[in-house]
Design a protein around this motif. Sequence first.
Motif, PDB file in Angstrom:
ATOM      1  N   PHE A  70       3.471 -28.336 -15.752  1.00  8.70           N
ATOM      2  CA  PHE A  70       3.909 -26.945 -15.663  1.00  8.70           C
ATOM      3  C   PHE A  70       4.263 -26.528 -14.237  1.00  8.70           C
ATOM      4  O   PHE A  70       4.417 -25.349 -13.959  1.00  8.70           O
ATOM      5  N   GLU A  71       4.409 -27.468 -13.338  1.00 12.28           N
ATOM      6  CA  GLU A  71       4.750 -27.163 -11.951  1.00 12.28           C
ATOM      7  C   GLU A  71       6.262 -26.983 -11.831  1.00 12.28           C
ATOM      8  O   GLU A  71       6.966 -27.817 -11.273  1.00 12.28           O
ATOM      9  N   ILE A  72       6.746 -25.858 -12.343  1.00 10.41           N
ATOM     10  CA  ILE A  72       8.196 -25.635 -12.373  1.00 10.41           C
ATOM     11  C   ILE A  72       8.769 -25.378 -10.986  1.00 10.41           C
ATOM     12  O   ILE A  72       9.981 -25.471 -10.799  1.00 10.41           O
ATOM     13  N   ASN A  73       7.921 -25.076 -10.004  1.00  9.12           N
ATOM     14  CA  ASN A  73       8.429 -24.868  -8.646  1.00  9.12           C
ATOM     15  C   ASN A  73       9.167 -26.106  -8.141  1.00  9.12           C
ATOM     16  O   ASN A  73      10.042 -26.000  -7.292  1.00  9.12           O
ATOM     17  N   LYS A  74       8.831 -27.278  -8.685  1.00  6.59           N
ATOM     18  CA  LYS A  74       9.498 -28.525  -8.296  1.00  6.59           C
ATOM     19  C   LYS A  74      10.994 -28.487  -8.623  1.00  6.59           C
ATOM     20  O   LYS A  74      11.782 -29.148  -7.969  1.00  6.59           O
ATOM     21  N   ILE A  75      11.365 -27.756  -9.660  1.00  7.30           N
ATOM     22  CA  ILE A  75      12.759 -27.771 -10.104  1.00  7.30           C
ATOM     23  C   ILE A  75      13.495 -26.468  -9.791  1.00  7.30           C
ATOM     24  O   ILE A  75      14.677 -26.346 -10.087  1.00  7.30           O
ATOM     25  N   LEU A  76      12.789 -25.503  -9.210  1.00  9.15           N
ATOM     26  CA  LEU A  76      13.420 -24.216  -8.926  1.00  9.15           C
ATOM     27  C   LEU A  76      14.214 -24.271  -7.639  1.00  9.15           C
ATOM     28  O   LEU A  76      13.750 -24.810  -6.638  1.00  9.15           O
ATOM     29  N   GLU A  77      15.374 -23.702  -7.670  1.00  7.53           N
ATOM     30  CA  GLU A  77      16.167 -23.591  -6.461  1.00  7.53           C
ATOM     31  C   GLU A  77      15.683 -22.371  -5.694  1.00  7.53           C
ATOM     32  O   GLU A  77      15.666 -21.251  -6.228  1.00  7.53           O
ATOM     33  N   ASN A  78      15.236 -22.583  -4.467  1.00  7.10           N
ATOM     34  CA  ASN A  78      14.719 -21.502  -3.609  1.00  7.10           C
ATOM     35  C   ASN A  78      13.556 -20.751  -4.263  1.00  7.10           C
ATOM     36  O   ASN A  78      13.393 -19.551  -4.053  1.00  7.10           O
ATOM     37  N   ASP A  79      12.759 -21.452  -5.063  1.00  4.25           N
ATOM     38  CA  ASP A  79      11.594 -20.854  -5.740  1.00  4.25           C
ATOM     39  C   ASP A  79      11.960 -19.632  -6.574  1.00  4.25           C
ATOM     40  O   ASP A  79      11.194 -18.680  -6.669  1.00  4.25           O
ATOM     41  N   MET A 100       1.597 -19.346 -10.533  1.00  5.14           N
ATOM     42  CA  MET A 100       1.563 -20.592 -11.288  1.00  5.14           C
ATOM     43  C   MET A 100       0.132 -21.032 -11.586  1.00  5.14           C
ATOM     44  O   MET A 100      -0.089 -22.143 -12.050  1.00  5.14           O
ATOM     45  N   ASN A 101      -0.827 -20.162 -11.353  1.00  2.00           N
ATOM     46  CA  ASN A 101      -2.225 -20.480 -11.641  1.00  2.00           C
ATOM     47  C   ASN A 101      -2.502 -20.291 -13.119  1.00  2.00           C
ATOM     48  O   ASN A 101      -3.048 -19.279 -13.539  1.00  2.00           O
ATOM     49  N   PHE A 102      -2.088 -21.262 -13.899  1.00  2.00           N
ATOM     50  CA  PHE A 102      -2.284 -21.222 -15.332  1.00  2.00           C
ATOM     51  C   PHE A 102      -3.674 -21.768 -15.670  1.00  2.00           C
ATOM     52  O   PHE A 102      -4.287 -22.482 -14.888  1.00  2.00           O
ATOM     53  N   ILE A 103      -4.154 -21.440 -16.866  1.00  2.00           N
ATOM     54  CA  ILE A 103      -5.398 -21.991 -17.388  1.00  2.00           C
ATOM     55  C   ILE A 103      -4.980 -23.042 -18.414  1.00  2.00           C
ATOM     56  O   ILE A 103      -4.250 -22.735 -19.350  1.00  2.00           O
ATOM     57  N   TYR A 104      -5.450 -24.261 -18.216  1.00  2.00           N
ATOM     58  CA  TYR A 104      -4.978 -25.365 -19.061  1.00  2.00           C
ATOM     59  C   TYR A 104      -5.957 -25.668 -20.187  1.00  2.00           C
ATOM     60  O   TYR A 104      -7.168 -25.529 -20.040  1.00  2.00           O
ATOM     61  N   PHE A 105      -5.399 -26.052 -21.335  1.00  2.00           N
ATOM     62  CA  PHE A 105      -6.195 -26.454 -22.488  1.00  2.00           C
ATOM     63  C   PHE A 105      -5.518 -27.643 -23.143  1.00  2.00           C
ATOM     64  O   PHE A 105      -4.321 -27.860 -22.973  1.00  2.00           O
ATOM     65  N   GLN A 106      -6.322 -28.419 -23.876  1.00  2.00           N
ATOM     66  CA  GLN A 106      -5.798 -29.616 -24.530  1.00  2.00           C
ATOM     67  C   GLN A 106      -5.695 -29.464 -26.043  1.00  2.00           C
ATOM     68  O   GLN A 106      -4.883 -30.121 -26.678  1.00  2.00           O
ATOM     69  N   ASN A 107      -6.551 -28.594 -26.605  1.00  2.00           N
ATOM     70  CA  ASN A 107      -6.535 -28.429 -28.060  1.00  2.00           C
ATOM     71  C   ASN A 107      -6.906 -26.991 -28.413  1.00  2.00           C
ATOM     72  O   ASN A 107      -7.394 -26.233 -27.573  1.00  2.00           O
ATOM     73  N   ALA A 108      -6.699 -26.636 -29.661  1.00  2.00           N
ATOM     74  CA  ALA A 108      -6.894 -25.256 -30.121  1.00  2.00           C
ATOM     75  C   ALA A 108      -8.328 -24.772 -29.944  1.00  2.00           C
ATOM     76  O   ALA A 108      -8.561 -23.588 -29.707  1.00  2.00           O
ATOM     77  N   ASN A 109      -9.295 -25.668 -30.028  1.00  2.00           N
ATOM     78  CA  ASN A 109     -10.703 -25.271 -29.895  1.00  2.00           C
ATOM     79  C   ASN A 109     -11.044 -24.728 -28.520  1.00  2.00           C
ATOM     80  O   ASN A 109     -12.067 -24.066 -28.350  1.00  2.00           O
ATOM     81  N   GLN A 110     -10.214 -24.994 -27.534  1.00  2.00           N
ATOM     82  CA  GLN A 110     -10.481 -24.532 -26.171  1.00  2.00           C
ATOM     83  C   GLN A 110      -9.904 -23.145 -25.887  1.00  2.00           C
ATOM     84  O   GLN A 110     -10.258 -22.526 -24.886  1.00  2.00           O
ATOM     85  N   ILE A 111      -9.055 -22.641 -26.754  1.00  3.28           N
ATOM     86  CA  ILE A 111      -8.380 -21.369 -26.481  1.00  3.28           C
ATOM     87  C   ILE A 111      -9.337 -20.189 -26.552  1.00  3.28           C
ATOM     88  O   ILE A 111      -9.402 -19.369 -25.630  1.00  3.28           O
ATOM     89  N   ARG A 112     -10.069 -20.058 -27.642  1.00  2.00           N
ATOM     90  CA  ARG A 112     -10.965 -18.906 -27.812  1.00  2.00           C
ATOM     91  C   ARG A 112     -11.967 -18.796 -26.667  1.00  2.00           C
ATOM     92  O   ARG A 112     -12.118 -17.714 -26.090  1.00  2.00           O
ATOM     93  N   PRO A 113     -12.680 -19.880 -26.280  1.00  2.52           N
ATOM     94  CA  PRO A 113     -13.631 -19.741 -25.162  1.00  2.52           C
ATOM     95  C   PRO A 113     -12.966 -19.319 -23.844  1.00  2.52           C
ATOM     96  O   PRO A 113     -13.534 -18.558 -23.071  1.00  2.52           O
ATOM     97  N   LYS A 114     -11.753 -19.790 -23.620  1.00  3.03           N
ATOM     98  CA  LYS A 114     -11.056 -19.419 -22.390  1.00  3.03           C
ATOM     99  C   LYS A 114     -10.677 -17.938 -22.406  1.00  3.03           C
ATOM    100  O   LYS A 114     -10.783 -17.246 -21.401  1.00  3.03           O
ATOM    101  N   ILE A 115     -10.250 -17.437 -23.557  1.00  3.36           N
ATOM    102  CA  ILE A 115      -9.933 -16.016 -23.681  1.00  3.36           C
ATOM    103  C   ILE A 115     -11.213 -15.185 -23.542  1.00  3.36           C
ATOM    104  O   ILE A 115     -11.234 -14.184 -22.818  1.00  3.36           O
ATOM    105  N   GLN A 116     -12.284 -15.617 -24.191  1.00  2.00           N
ATOM    106  CA  GLN A 116     -13.550 -14.883 -24.083  1.00  2.00           C
ATOM    107  C   GLN A 116     -14.046 -14.840 -22.648  1.00  2.00           C
ATOM    108  O   GLN A 116     -14.582 -13.823 -22.211  1.00  2.00           O
TER     109      GLN A 116
END
Length: 186
Positions: A70-79, A100-116
Amino acid sequence: MWNPDNTFVFIILGDDALKKLKSAHEKNVYKYYNYSLSSYAILIKRLAIDHLKLNESHIAILAKGEQKNFEINKILENDRIIVQLGINETYSTNTSQSEMNFIYFQNANQIRPKIQSCLGSNQNANIILYLYDHGDDRSFDGIPFLKLYLPLLEIPHHSLVIFNESCNSKLMIDTINNYYAISEAI
């Protein structure tokens, strides 16, 4: 009642922002198929801060996968991100690394705890949830809709509004309607 103290915005990104796909219309051209999803997430975050007057801690972007995807800054022209809002309306602006400080998850079970975790002790939150993915007609990046949706109902809240901007996921509305029909029959 909706106010900045009890309103939270969560944007969930389903697929790798740096995935390259061969263009269907141009020879030997590859495009970043999901780049726009991260751009929309940043735009929504900015709008929530500027227009809803939300504290930045009340807004989180959750992304399925790893940071490197998700590091899209690598492909952005002039950020600069560019979002096409309509046929004749384009939004272009500089980004910062903090956006770009995203919260990463690997599966659906991790979403609810991160939101909580983001909600903290707030039991009366108004939650606005955006789902961004290209999806398919049965899932959000391979996560069946009800497996994503039902755990969110376990979070104490005052209201939950879901916007599904998953291009090919047209059946989520049918799924939700079927869930309500079944739950009313039970």
